[in-house]
Scaffold this active site. Structure first.
Site, mmCIF file in Angstrom:
data_model
loop_
_atom_site.group_PDB
_atom_site.id
_atom_site.type_symbol
_atom_site.label_atom_id
_atom_site.label_comp_id
_atom_site.label_asym_id
_atom_site.label_seq_id
_atom_site.Cartn_x
_atom_site.Cartn_y
_atom_site.Cartn_z
ATOM 1 N N ARG A 62 -3.124 10.481 5.986
ATOM 2 C CA ARG A 62 -3.226 9.093 6.461
ATOM 3 C C ARG A 62 -2.703 8.135 5.404
ATOM 4 O O ARG A 62 -3.003 8.287 4.220
ATOM 5 C CB ARG A 62 -4.688 8.753 6.752
ATOM 6 C CG ARG A 62 -4.927 7.277 6.956
ATOM 7 C CD ARG A 62 -6.344 6.985 7.359
ATOM 8 N NE ARG A 62 -7.319 7.082 6.290
ATOM 9 C CZ ARG A 62 -7.607 6.097 5.429
ATOM 10 N NH1 ARG A 62 -6.964 4.942 5.485
ATOM 11 N NH2 ARG A 62 -8.530 6.271 4.515
ATOM 12 N N PHE A 70 0.853 -1.178 0.000
ATOM 13 C CA PHE A 70 0.000 0.000 0.000
ATOM 14 C C PHE A 70 0.895 1.235 0.000
ATOM 15 O O PHE A 70 2.077 1.163 0.327
ATOM 16 C CB PHE A 70 -0.937 -0.030 1.219
ATOM 17 C CG PHE A 70 -2.397 -0.185 0.840
ATOM 18 C CD1 PHE A 70 -2.804 -1.213 0.020
ATOM 19 C CD2 PHE A 70 -3.362 0.700 1.313
ATOM 20 C CE1 PHE A 70 -4.147 -1.356 -0.338
ATOM 21 C CE2 PHE A 70 -4.698 0.561 0.969
ATOM 22 C CZ PHE A 70 -5.091 -0.469 0.140
HETATM 23 C C1 FAD Z 1 -15.073 3.723 0.247
HETATM 24 C C2 FAD Z 1 -14.110 3.676 1.398
HETATM 25 C C3 FAD Z 1 -13.091 2.727 1.417
HETATM 26 C C4 FAD Z 1 -12.191 2.681 2.477
HETATM 27 N N1 FAD Z 1 -11.196 1.731 2.476
HETATM 28 C C5 FAD Z 1 -10.352 1.654 3.527
HETATM 29 C C6 FAD Z 1 -9.367 0.632 3.600
HETATM 30 O O1 FAD Z 1 -9.254 -0.231 2.742
HETATM 31 N N2 FAD Z 1 -8.543 0.614 4.667
HETATM 32 C C7 FAD Z 1 -8.631 1.534 5.676
HETATM 33 O O2 FAD Z 1 -7.858 1.458 6.625
HETATM 34 N N3 FAD Z 1 -9.571 2.494 5.642
HETATM 35 C C8 FAD Z 1 -10.432 2.576 4.604
HETATM 36 N N4 FAD Z 1 -11.389 3.562 4.588
HETATM 37 C C9 FAD Z 1 -11.568 4.402 5.771
HETATM 38 C C10 FAD Z 1 -12.272 3.604 6.858
HETATM 39 O O3 FAD Z 1 -13.162 2.700 6.277
HETATM 40 C C11 FAD Z 1 -13.046 4.497 7.816
HETATM 41 O O4 FAD Z 1 -12.243 5.537 8.271
HETATM 42 C C12 FAD Z 1 -13.518 3.690 9.023
HETATM 43 O O5 FAD Z 1 -14.180 2.519 8.612
HETATM 44 C C13 FAD Z 1 -14.414 4.519 9.916
HETATM 45 O O6 FAD Z 1 -14.932 3.672 10.910
HETATM 46 P P1 FAD Z 1 -15.730 4.285 12.140
HETATM 47 O O7 FAD Z 1 -16.094 3.126 12.986
HETATM 48 O O8 FAD Z 1 -14.953 5.385 12.720
HETATM 49 O O9 FAD Z 1 -17.021 4.941 11.480
HETATM 50 P P2 FAD Z 1 -18.192 4.367 10.536
HETATM 51 O O10 FAD Z 1 -17.941 2.996 10.067
HETATM 52 O O11 FAD Z 1 -18.426 5.418 9.512
HETATM 53 O O12 FAD Z 1 -19.434 4.302 11.511
HETATM 54 C C14 FAD Z 1 -20.061 5.459 12.026
HETATM 55 C C15 FAD Z 1 -21.228 5.039 12.871
HETATM 56 O O13 FAD Z 1 -21.775 6.171 13.529
HETATM 57 C C16 FAD Z 1 -23.169 6.120 13.466
HETATM 58 N N5 FAD Z 1 -23.668 7.491 13.593
HETATM 59 C C17 FAD Z 1 -23.213 8.613 13.003
HETATM 60 N N6 FAD Z 1 -23.941 9.673 13.369
HETATM 61 C C18 FAD Z 1 -24.886 9.226 14.220
HETATM 62 C C19 FAD Z 1 -25.963 9.835 14.926
HETATM 63 N N7 FAD Z 1 -26.237 11.135 14.831
HETATM 64 N N8 FAD Z 1 -26.728 9.050 15.717
HETATM 65 C C20 FAD Z 1 -26.501 7.719 15.813
HETATM 66 N N9 FAD Z 1 -25.504 7.101 15.155
HETATM 67 C C21 FAD Z 1 -24.727 7.841 14.376
HETATM 68 C C22 FAD Z 1 -23.461 5.468 12.146
HETATM 69 O O14 FAD Z 1 -24.754 4.906 12.142
HETATM 70 C C23 FAD Z 1 -22.368 4.401 12.099
HETATM 71 O O15 FAD Z 1 -22.791 3.252 12.776
HETATM 72 C C24 FAD Z 1 -12.305 3.606 3.534
HETATM 73 C C25 FAD Z 1 -13.335 4.542 3.527
HETATM 74 C C26 FAD Z 1 -14.218 4.595 2.473
HETATM 75 C C27 FAD Z 1 -15.287 5.650 2.484
#
Ligand code: FAD
Length: 559
Positions: free
Chosen positions: A372, A114
């Site tokens: 990142r 990567f």
């Molecule tokens: C298309 C894509 C591909 C990616 N690929 C990679 C990869 O290969 N490797 C890597 O390391 N990173 C990757 N990333 C980045 C990584 O996926 C994200 O940074 C990470 O998954 C975020 O996880 P999280 O648990 O912080 O948030 P999320 O998975 O976004 O979860 C957020 C949660 O908060 C909840 N929420 C938000 N607001 C509220 C509210 N007001 N009330 C109640 N619930 C709420 C939502 O329902 C959800 O459950 C990628 C991102 C994208 C967009």
């Protein structure tokens, strides 16, 4: 009243990992999510998760150095050490929970290269790693019997006695508002991608948690650091994973030249994302692209490899751009992808607000600094999700519930929401305010930035906020009123947008993802520091925080 020792807002990877850790540490734990947990954006992660495994000849210090260099020396090195040391065990934990990582011919866990890393240390499941991780984590959540409020939307925090002591949430299915009391709250609400238009992020990624925390007095940090991913598909802006370049794909200009040799002769297409995106944009601006894009060429990887390891992005290319990467190069360009900044925390996830934690993309620990590395975000969610869950559980053991009136908290929110529903129709639409914001951000806070453009966006955001205050919510119903949810999300997004723009204007150098054409050099003497923003009486207030340096001295970055 509903009450829990630890209440986790968000059920993506960070949230579920935090919940499992909090429960394992004996806390009465609940998780709340505006969508079903496996619909969280983590599900969309494609390429993989980084870890340096010693039995594979790798070591955490190399991973830490690559991360620090990738961050353009803005990442806090103590936090990066914590993450990179924990990576190996966290990865194996996930494997033991049931994630079926790809394996190599000898049966070892497979890796792919990567960007910005000198060694292949990205572990993966095809090109749908996030989905594989998230579903396994959801199984663990079910197994642990943690209370889960699904499709509940947190609209505000309850603050009494100088503490965040609960939340008010809208049960989307019924339209009913509920207050939930909590000793500690962990924000795991993900990023804010949709503040920009287009973005690779799901439509639900609207910065709710950052805005809620900001309003409660939390400090946001590094908000100017917005990652533009080098390969987003022409038109829709959907992500084409870095895994393609990891497997060996080329970037070509309109003449079929691998232009990265001019910008990163050693790492070529696998330089860090900020460098590759900037190089692409430079070529496009110089007229060496085609229709605002350059090409990603995978043909030489062969049909077998593409079908085995890049099947999902191949389908995306066919479905959304009519281009089959087995047979032809596909048009791509830099697009908004990730927020390096967020709610400032320490290495245990604790924010400046007592009892309030944050982990995952909404948090800024800061392990990503100015840029990142691909596949470090999934790692961040798992490592700091777990740490914040354990620490919040321990902290909750020492705390008592604050006694507040649930009825009064619910009534306050009901009145606020009813006032939104009562607004007269005036021709304006939530969608058009949202698009105006997204396009302004993408015009002036993208790969290249400068003062007058950013000032224009600050001004436009003021106008959009004024429109937002009057924008009608068309659906007045109770059941699944997504119109109302979109309107509430837009309020959160406008606040996030403002913190990004003012932080970017404040930083007068070019570092990581922020490149200012009016300050094109990195200036360590004056700007090797974090920009923090808190909510003041009249608007965002800026302050500066030091960068923690342990043993890696800042140096010029070359790839
Ligand atoms: C298309 C894509 C591909 C990616 N690929 C990679 C990869 O290969 N490797 C890597 O390391 N990173 C990757 N990333 C980045 C990584 O996926 C994200 O940074 C990470 O998954 C975020 O996880 P999280 O648990 O912080 O948030 P999320 O998975 O976004 O979860 C957020 C949660 O908060 C909840 N929420 C938000 N607001 C509220 C509210 N007001 N009330 C109640 N619930 C709420 C939502 O329902 C959800 O459950 C990628 C991102 C994208 C967009």
């Amino acid at each position: 009243m509903l009450e829990h020792d630890v209440l986790i807002i968000g059920a993506g990877l960070a949230g579920m990992r935090a919940a499992i850790a909090a429960k394992a540490n004996g806390a009465n734990t609940a998780i709340i999510s505006k969508v079903h947990p496996v619909r969280s954006h983590s599900n969309a992660a494609q390429g993989g998760i980084n870890a340096a495994l010693t039995d594979r000849g790798d070591n955490w210090e190399d991973h830490a150095y690559d991360t620090i260099k990738g961050s353009d020396f803005l990442g806090d090195q103590d936090a990066i050490e914590v993450m990179c040391r924990a990576a190996g065990r966290s990865l194996i934990d996930m494997e033991h929970m049931g994630v079926t990582f790809n394996r190599d011919e000898e049966g070892h866990l497979g890796t792919r290269a990567f960007g910005g890393q000198r060694r292949a240390r990205t572990f993966f499941v095809g090109d749908f790693t996030g989905q594989a991780l998230l579903h396994v984590m959801f199984e663990q959540l079910i197994k642990s019997g943690i209370q889960s409020y699904e499709e509940w939307f947190v609209t505000s925090l309850v603050q009494e006695e100088g503490r965040v002591c609960g939340v008010v949430a809208l049960e989307i299915r019924t339209g009913q508002l509920h207050a939930i009391r909590a000793k500690t709250v962990i924000f795991c609400t993900g990023g804010l991608g949709r503040v920009f238009e287009p973005s690779t992020n799901a439509l639900i990624v609207t910065g709710d948690g950052m805005a809620l925390a900001y309003h409660a007095g939390a400090r946001l940090m590094d908000m100017e650091m917005v990652q533009y991913h080098p390969t987003t598909l022409a038109g829709s802006g959907v992500l084409i994973s870095e895994a393609a370049r990891g497997e060996g794909a080329y970037l070509l200009d309109k003449n079929g030249e691998r232009f990265m040799k001019k910008y990163a002769p050693n790492m070529m297409e696998l330089a860090s994302r900020d460098v590759v995106s900037r190089s692409e944009q430079t070529e496009i601006n110089a007229g060496n692209g085609v229709n605002g894009c350059v090409y990603l060429d995978c043909r030489h990887l062969g049909e077998k490899l593409i079908k085995e390891k890049l099947s999902q992005i191949r389908e995306i290319g066919i479905d959304l751009a009519g281009a089959d990467m087995v047979k032809e190069p596909i048009p791509i360009r830099p697009g908004m992808h990730y927020m390096m900044g967020g709610i400032k925390t320490d290495v245990n996830g604790l924010t400046n607000l007592p009892g309030v934690y944050a982990a995952g993309e909404c948090a800024c620990v800061s392990v990503h600094g100015g840029n990142r590395l691909g596949a470090n975000s999934l790692l961040d969610t798992i490592v700091f999700g777990e740490r914040s869950g354990s620490h919040a559980a321990a902290a909750a053991g020492e705390l008592k519930f604050v006694d507040f009136s649930a009825a009064a908290a619910v009534q306050r929110e009901e009145q606020r929401i009813q006032a939104m529903l009562n607004r007269p129709q005036n021709g304006d639409r939530v969608a058009s305010v949202r698009l105006g914001m997204g396009e302004s951000m993408n015009r002036n806070l993208a790969v290249f930035r400068q003062k007058t453009g950013m000032e224009e966006t600050v001004q436009e955001l003021q106008e959009l906020k004024a429109r937002f205050a009057k924008v009608p919510v068309e659906n007045k119903g109770k059941v699944f009123n997504t119109d109302l949810v979109f309107a509430l999300e837009l309020g959160f997004m406008l606040d996030c947008a403002e913190t990004i723009a003012v932080s970017a204007l404040e930083r007068k150098d070019s570092r990581g993802a922020q490149f200012r054409t009016d300050y094109p050099k990195r200036d360590d003497e004056n700007w090797l520091k974090h920009i923090a923003v808190t909510k003041g009486e009249v608007g965002p207030e800026i302050s500066h925080l030091p960068v923690t340096i342990t043993k890696w001295t800042p140096e010029e970055r070359k790839y």
